[in-house]
Design an enzyme around this catalytic site. Structure first.
Site, mmCIF file in Angstrom:
data_model
loop_
_atom_site.group_PDB
_atom_site.id
_atom_site.type_symbol
_atom_site.label_atom_id
_atom_site.label_comp_id
_atom_site.label_asym_id
_atom_site.label_seq_id
_atom_site.Cartn_x
_atom_site.Cartn_y
_atom_site.Cartn_z
ATOM 1 N N ASP A 88 7.571 -9.018 8.812
ATOM 2 C CA ASP A 88 6.130 -8.939 8.555
ATOM 3 C C ASP A 88 5.468 -10.313 8.526
ATOM 4 O OD1 ASP A 88 7.474 -9.562 6.157
ATOM 5 O OD2 ASP A 88 7.101 -7.593 5.299
ATOM 6 N N ASN A 99 7.467 -1.493 -6.010
ATOM 7 C CA ASN A 99 7.030 -0.116 -5.732
ATOM 8 C C ASN A 99 7.903 0.532 -4.646
ATOM 9 O OD1 ASN A 99 6.222 -1.374 -3.403
ATOM 10 N ND2 ASN A 99 4.052 -0.864 -3.564
ATOM 11 N N HIS A 102 8.586 -0.600 -1.676
ATOM 12 C CA HIS A 102 8.259 -0.819 -0.256
ATOM 13 C C HIS A 102 9.403 -1.564 0.435
ATOM 14 C CE1 HIS A 102 5.906 -4.851 -1.136
ATOM 15 N NE2 HIS A 102 7.173 -5.108 -0.914
ATOM 16 N N GLU A 111 4.104 0.434 2.456
ATOM 17 C CA GLU A 111 3.800 0.803 1.075
ATOM 18 C C GLU A 111 4.012 2.308 0.882
ATOM 19 O OE1 GLU A 111 3.593 -1.607 -0.767
ATOM 20 O OE2 GLU A 111 2.104 -3.126 -0.229
#
Ligand code: F6R
Length: 240
Positions: free
Chosen positions: A66, A135, A137, A142
């Site tokens: 990313d 979380n 990811h 996400e």
């Protein structure tokens, strides 16, 4: 899914660096998928040591997961800059063999397509390194991201923006969008190593390893992959 629990950050880094080196020795022209963030820093430092001791990284091809939208590669918080500082400059790899999405491309959608096609044209990623968000990811996929997603422009979750604010002068400076390899793009890797350390990752690791497989927990998709190793320190494994 093979889960390896080790004592601490250093032993996690050591274990993962050994897996990377084993891959490179098996296939010197491996295609590696790479992650940024705090978790792989020890791995990159150790790989730099391996290079000093004669390990050859020159035939690798690398693809990062990313990049922030809006940050050019010379911005200190861009992932291109991070990779340059922490890895590429330490292992003597020709930069034309390193790939990171271009977060300042004029046509971001075209950049995403180009990235997936480039990965495909190499024959695919042999070994993908992953961290995990608090979380759950993976990459910047996400919660809620469809498992069929390819590389795309994503909105970062509020929790990710605040988790990553530690790298920026203020919360307002954290980009709100990124280009991320998709879940499908990640799952096409031939083997995957996910690493996690620290108690702040314990819930995410538990949900990824033992919870239901659901887009609400992006890392849970790894339960469906035939070759995944999870290397976690005791704090991150404390809820397993
Ligand atoms: C980074 C990436 C993210 C991080 C995750 C954990 O390229 O794709 O999924 O792996 O946010 O970040 P750290 O390691 O900083 O806790």
């Amino acid at each position: 899914m093979r889960v390896v629990v080790v004592n601490n950050f250093d032993s996690m880094s050591d274990e993962v660096a050994k897996l990377v080196i084993a891959q490179i020795r098996r296939k010197p022209a491996s295609v590696l998928g790479l992650a940024t963030g705090s978790t792989p820093l020890g791995v990159y430092r150790l790989l730099g040591e391996y290079h000093k001791n004669g390990e050859d990284f020159s035939r690798l091809l690398t693809f990062n997961l990313d990049e922030y939208v809006g940050l050019p590669g010379d911005h200190p918080q861009s992932y291109r800059y991070y990779m340059e500082e922490n890895f590429f400059s330490k292992v003597g790899i020709d930069r034309t063999r390193t790939h990171i999405p271009n977060g300042v491309a004029s046509d971001l959608e075209a950049e995403c397509r180009r990235y997936d096609e480039l990965i495909r044209s190499t024959g695919g990623i042999d070994l993908q390194l992953l961290g995990i968000g608090s979380n759950a990811h993976i990459g910047f996929n996400e919660p809620g991201t469809p498992f069929g997603s390819e590389t795309q422009v994503v909105d970062l979750a509020a929790s990710t923006i605040s988790d990553n604010a530690r790298f920026f002068a203020s919360l307002e400076e954290v980009p709100t969008k990124a280009i991320s390899m998709g879940i499908k793009s990640i799952m096409q890797a031939k083997s995957i190593v996910l690493m996690a350390n620290g108690g702040s990752k314990a819930d995410a690791v538990l949900a990824a390893v033992k919870g239901p497989v659901t887009p609400d927990v992006p890392a849970s998709v790894l339960q469906l992959h035939p070759s995944v190793t999870i290397v976690v320190d005791q704090a991150a494994a404390s809820r397993l």
